[in-house]
Write an enzyme that holds these catalytic residues in place. Structure first.
Site, mmCIF file in Angstrom:
data_model
loop_
_atom_site.group_PDB
_atom_site.id
_atom_site.type_symbol
_atom_site.label_atom_id
_atom_site.label_comp_id
_atom_site.label_asym_id
_atom_site.label_seq_id
_atom_site.Cartn_x
_atom_site.Cartn_y
_atom_site.Cartn_z
ATOM 1 N N ASP A 142 9.028 -6.502 -47.260
ATOM 2 C CA ASP A 142 9.150 -7.949 -46.811
ATOM 3 C C ASP A 142 9.905 -8.552 -48.112
ATOM 4 O O ASP A 142 9.478 -8.190 -49.266
ATOM 5 C CB ASP A 142 7.980 -8.545 -46.756
ATOM 6 C CG ASP A 142 7.173 -8.362 -45.484
ATOM 7 O OD1 ASP A 142 7.615 -7.304 -44.904
ATOM 8 O OD2 ASP A 142 6.266 -9.032 -45.131
ATOM 9 N N HIS A 170 10.150 -5.536 -38.408
ATOM 10 C CA HIS A 170 9.216 -6.709 -38.964
ATOM 11 C C HIS A 170 9.804 -7.855 -38.083
ATOM 12 O O HIS A 170 10.065 -8.952 -38.735
ATOM 13 C CB HIS A 170 9.303 -6.915 -40.433
ATOM 14 C CG HIS A 170 8.033 -7.806 -40.962
ATOM 15 N ND1 HIS A 170 8.132 -9.111 -41.492
ATOM 16 C CD2 HIS A 170 7.001 -7.186 -41.354
ATOM 17 C CE1 HIS A 170 7.335 -9.541 -41.814
ATOM 18 N NE2 HIS A 170 6.163 -8.463 -41.816
ATOM 19 N N HIS A 199 0.033 -8.000 -48.608
ATOM 20 C CA HIS A 199 -0.345 -8.816 -47.267
ATOM 21 C C HIS A 199 -1.038 -8.105 -46.421
ATOM 22 O O HIS A 199 -0.965 -6.956 -46.110
ATOM 23 C CB HIS A 199 0.770 -9.435 -46.636
ATOM 24 C CG HIS A 199 1.539 -10.653 -47.540
ATOM 25 N ND1 HIS A 199 2.744 -11.017 -47.634
ATOM 26 C CD2 HIS A 199 0.621 -11.863 -48.232
ATOM 27 C CE1 HIS A 199 2.751 -12.162 -48.471
ATOM 28 N NE2 HIS A 199 1.654 -12.613 -48.641
ATOM 29 N N HIS A 225 3.468 -4.007 -49.784
ATOM 30 C CA HIS A 225 2.805 -5.264 -50.640
ATOM 31 C C HIS A 225 1.412 -5.164 -49.898
ATOM 32 O O HIS A 225 1.278 -4.770 -49.141
ATOM 33 C CB HIS A 225 3.755 -6.340 -50.619
ATOM 34 C CG HIS A 225 4.066 -6.900 -49.041
ATOM 35 N ND1 HIS A 225 4.664 -6.298 -48.130
ATOM 36 C CD2 HIS A 225 3.587 -7.968 -48.682
ATOM 37 C CE1 HIS A 225 4.780 -7.000 -47.186
ATOM 38 N NE2 HIS A 225 4.140 -8.091 -47.204
ATOM 39 N N ASP A 248 -1.113 -7.770 -43.032
ATOM 40 C CA ASP A 248 -0.623 -7.087 -42.043
ATOM 41 C C ASP A 248 0.297 -5.977 -42.372
ATOM 42 O O ASP A 248 0.519 -5.083 -41.630
ATOM 43 C CB ASP A 248 0.526 -8.287 -41.397
ATOM 44 C CG ASP A 248 1.493 -8.773 -42.567
ATOM 45 O OD1 ASP A 248 1.230 -8.872 -43.372
ATOM 46 O OD2 ASP A 248 2.869 -8.570 -42.048
#
Length: 304
Positions: A211, A269, A65, A63, A67
């Protein structure tokens, strides 16, 4: 086949955990590396491993994001500087193409290799004679994808000793027989190659999830996997916080592993709030539900 964890933290870099990235090394299978996510400083982490950027054949982004993607432009440029000339394909969510092409354009980065970017749709996104990759949409604040990497079964080894006991010597005939072909010898004998092959070698299944909250897609992507890499951003007691931030807890990751009948669970994570003995607590929580589990650490290498 092995997995090298380049970054196992959540959100922001910490002293012992960089942000998200891992490498699936397929050196024996296809002399290549597949990268999953590319957080900031991923290329710095690679310097401490045996991973070679020029060997990276595919990059799978879960995805958008930061990070998980902010290290991507630098890695792409360095791969070119370090002699990478083979084509590279990036798979990821809608928007990844805009991010990559804009970053390369405004920074004046010129690549010496062909770069292709494919934005995901659910289902099979790659397949050849050796591997198949499936993806499904998970539940996160941004569209987040999980990946199921399936190594196809390989033909069994040729029973060479049995053939030689029949007076058949190694050579081109062995190759034909290994391919399962029927061969007629000079003396008129007919040899069926399928009768001289050991059972096929079952391929591995590796599931790497982005995530996500607990969701059905996570279980479906993980069915009977040899290894499941699942985020465990929060401890069991923080289940409400995990839900509100679209993340999972240790126990939720373990539940997915149990439901899906996976062989090994790797928690990934991890929030920077968990250090030292806190990590042992995370592991113990997961083991309440699923036995074969470890907590990933940066630069950890898992051989499959």
């Amino acid at each position: 086949m092995d997995i090298v964890f380049l970054g196992t933290g959540a959100g922001v870099p910490a002293k012992k955990r960089n942000v998200s990235s891992l490498a699936l090394q397929l050196l024996e299978e296809r002399r290549a590396v597949w990268l999953f996510d590319c957080g900031e400083a991923t290329q710095h982490q690679i310097l401490h491993t045996s991973v070679k950027p020029r060997r990276i054949e595919k990059i799978f982004i879960t995805h958008l994001h930061g990070d998980h993607i902010f290290g991507l432009p630098g890695l792409l440029g360095s791969r070119s500087f370090q002699g990478g000339t083979e084509p590279l394909v990036i798979h990821g969510p809608k928007g990844i193409a805009d991010f990559v092409w804009t970053s390369l354009k405004v920074s004046g980065t010129h690549l010496k290799y062909a770069l292709s970017i494919v934005e995901n749709e659910e289902g099979v996104i790659f397949e050849d004679d050796l591997f198949k990759v499936e993806t499904k949409l998970l539940e996160h604040g941004l569209p987040s994808w999980g990946y199921r990497v399936i190594e196809k079964d390989r033909p069994g080894e040729l029973k060479a000793n049995d053939l030689m006991s029949l007076g058949i010597r190694p050579g081109p005939i062995f190759k034909n027989l290994k391919n399962g072909e029927t061969v007629i010898l000079e003396d008129g004998r007919t040899i069926d190659g399928t009768e001289f092959l050991n059972p096929p070698k079952k391929g591995k299944i590796v599931t790497i999830l982005g995530d996500s909250r607990y969701c059905r897609a996570s279980v479906e992507l993980s069915l009977d996997a040899d290894v499941l890499v699942h985020e465990a951003t929060f401890a069991k007691v923080e289940e409400e916080m995990a839900y509100s931030y679209y993340h999972s807890t240790t126990s939720q990751a373990a539940s997915v592993a149990k439901e899906a009948n996976v062989s090994k669970l790797i928690l990934n994570h991890i929030s920077s709030r968990y250090v030292g003995k806190d990590v042992e607590t995370l592991l113990a929580e997961a083991k309440e539900t699923f036995d074969d589990v470890i907590v990933a650490e940066d630069l950890l290498k898992i051989e499959l």
